[in-house]
Design a protein around this motif. Structure first.
Motif, mmCIF file in Angstrom:
data_model
loop_
_atom_site.group_PDB
_atom_site.id
_atom_site.type_symbol
_atom_site.label_atom_id
_atom_site.label_comp_id
_atom_site.label_asym_id
_atom_site.label_seq_id
_atom_site.Cartn_x
_atom_site.Cartn_y
_atom_site.Cartn_z
ATOM 1 N N ALA A 41 19.773 3.233 72.334
ATOM 2 C CA ALA A 41 19.907 2.912 70.910
ATOM 3 C C ALA A 41 20.742 3.959 70.196
ATOM 4 N N ILE A 42 20.551 5.223 70.519
ATOM 5 C CA ILE A 42 21.326 6.301 69.895
ATOM 6 C C ILE A 42 22.811 6.131 70.187
ATOM 7 N N ALA A 43 23.147 5.806 71.444
ATOM 8 C CA ALA A 43 24.552 5.601 71.803
ATOM 9 C C ALA A 43 25.168 4.488 70.971
ATOM 10 N N GLU A 44 24.417 3.395 70.779
ATOM 11 C CA GLU A 44 24.940 2.274 69.995
ATOM 12 C C GLU A 44 25.084 2.641 68.523
ATOM 13 N N LYS A 45 24.176 3.449 68.001
ATOM 14 C CA LYS A 45 24.237 3.854 66.596
ATOM 15 C C LYS A 45 25.411 4.792 66.339
ATOM 16 N N VAL A 46 25.622 5.754 67.222
ATOM 17 C CA VAL A 46 26.643 6.775 66.978
ATOM 18 C C VAL A 46 28.052 6.234 67.182
ATOM 19 N N SER A 47 28.266 5.468 68.265
ATOM 20 C CA SER A 47 29.646 5.048 68.536
ATOM 21 C C SER A 47 29.752 3.641 69.115
ATOM 22 N N GLY A 48 28.659 2.871 69.042
ATOM 23 C CA GLY A 48 28.664 1.549 69.647
ATOM 24 C C GLY A 48 28.613 0.415 68.655
ATOM 25 N N ASN A 49 27.866 -0.625 68.982
ATOM 26 C CA ASN A 49 27.862 -1.851 68.187
ATOM 27 C C ASN A 49 26.827 -1.867 67.070
ATOM 28 N N CYS A 108 24.707 -0.285 61.076
ATOM 29 C CA CYS A 108 23.324 -0.700 60.833
ATOM 30 C C CYS A 108 22.402 0.499 60.626
ATOM 31 N N ASP A 109 21.497 0.367 59.679
ATOM 32 C CA ASP A 109 20.415 1.338 59.526
ATOM 33 C C ASP A 109 19.128 0.855 60.174
ATOM 34 N N ASP A 110 18.992 -0.461 60.324
ATOM 35 C CA ASP A 110 17.790 -1.051 60.907
ATOM 36 C C ASP A 110 18.216 -2.018 62.008
ATOM 37 N N TYR A 142 15.629 1.487 65.536
ATOM 38 C CA TYR A 142 16.136 2.263 64.411
ATOM 39 C C TYR A 142 15.591 1.671 63.125
ATOM 40 N N LEU A 143 14.941 2.494 62.331
ATOM 41 C CA LEU A 143 14.457 2.100 61.007
ATOM 42 C C LEU A 143 14.950 3.111 59.985
ATOM 43 N N ASN A 144 15.541 2.617 58.906
ATOM 44 C CA ASN A 144 16.032 3.486 57.836
ATOM 45 C C ASN A 144 16.962 4.579 58.361
ATOM 46 N N GLY A 145 17.786 4.208 59.333
ATOM 47 C CA GLY A 145 18.827 5.109 59.808
ATOM 48 C C GLY A 145 18.412 6.120 60.850
ATOM 49 N N ASP A 146 17.187 6.022 61.367
ATOM 50 C CA ASP A 146 16.750 6.988 62.373
ATOM 51 C C ASP A 146 15.867 6.298 63.408
#
Length: 299
Positions: free
Chosen positions: A112-120, A124-126, A141-145
């Motif tokens: 999930a971290i990989a997708e948040k930082v540089s993926g699909n 999104c924050d949630d 991920y909820l509220n950006g974390d």
């Protein structure tokens, strides 16, 4: 350029690599996982670290690990199929052996971290990431974390019950992992030899019995996706793992979701992850960077 060693520990193999500070892989390899003997598990990892350090200056070690991982201490209450690490602290063990900083995160959270930082999921924050491998994992991920839960146990979708019939209860690990798909296919074809998932997807195009088996398997995944979406109401659902490279998987999940009564109210994009087999290592690297910044700020 600073360089880091990254590991993604799975139940079958340990993937590892050397990654630059820009997030690009410089080397990648793998070795079989020693699941039961702690000394042998650590020795294999230390040997991989030694080989990288013989050729490169290394700043630290980032690890993606199954199970319930306390990211602050490195302690794993359980480590999935790697029972050698149950109630052990791999961070402390390695730092004492190799004298480099080590950071560890749950494997589903790493994806999930990989997708948040540089993926699909950069927008999104949630969102929810579900990884389909031998079993089922993922991150929320909820509220950006990342949401880890009170005891670092959140995101264990594989333990959701998606089959209950006549007193028989099965969770998503049992119904929705690729091991389940392969087992059912081998039963159907009366085979003894190993089978790759790609073969099953290819054969489903021409064999109605295989297609029916595949669609039933995907149905369990769709049921889990639906339950998660109506519970958390995210912006997006990401499907990861090597099998997510099969376009039919995502198409059929979405098709089956359309048959659920309230899907129209909760409907969100259900799409593949950008990163598949490298997601754990890349997410572990991003987690390492964040934890080192946090530890420096706390000094």
């Amino acid at each position: 350029m600073k360089k880091y060693i990254v590991f993604d520990v799975g139940g079958t193999k340990v993937k590892h690599g050397l990654i630059g500070e820009d997030g690009r892989f410089l080397e990648k390899s793998a070795y079989p996982t020693e699941r039961e003997d702690l000394d042998r598990f650590v020795a294999d990892m230390v040997e991989a670290i030694r080989r990288y350090r013989d050729a490169h200056a290394v700043e630290g070690i980032a690890i993606s690990l199954p199970g319930y991982i306390n990211i602050d201490t490195g302690y794993s209450e359980k480590a999935g199929a790697v029972i050698a690490l149950h109630k052990k602290n791999l961070k402390e063990i390695l730092e004492e052996r190799v004298h480099l900083p080590v950071e560890i995160e749950n494997d589903g959270n790493c994806a999930a971290i990989a997708e948040k930082v540089s993926g699909n999921a950069q927008d999104c924050d949630d969102f929810i990431c579900m990884t389909i491998g031998t079993g089922i994992g993922g991150g929320i991920y909820l509220n950006g974390d990342i949401y880890r839960g009170r005891r670092f146990m959140a995101g264990e979708y594989g333990m959701m019950i998606t089959y209950l019939d006549g007193g028989t209860m099965r969770n998503m690990h049992e119904t929705s992992g690729t091991a389940s798909l392969v087992f059912q296919y081998r039963q159907l074809k009366n085979l003894q030899e190993p089978v790759e998932g790609e073969k099953i997807f290819a054969e489903a195009k021409t064999d109605p019995d295989v297609k029916a088996l595949l669609d039933r398997w995907i149905g369990h995944i769709a049921r889990g996706v639906y339950n998660l979406v109506v519970t958390l109401n995210p912006e997006k659902m990401l499907i990861g793992g090597g099998v997510s490279a099969q376009p039919y998987l995502i198409e059929e999940i979405n098709r089956q979701l359309e048959g659920y009564e309230f899907w129209e109210d909760f409907k969100i994009p259900v799409v593949p992850c950008k990163y598949r087999n490298d997601a754990g290592m890349l997410g572990a690297f991003y987690h390492f960077q964040k934890m080192r910044r946090k530890r420096l700020a706390e000094r």
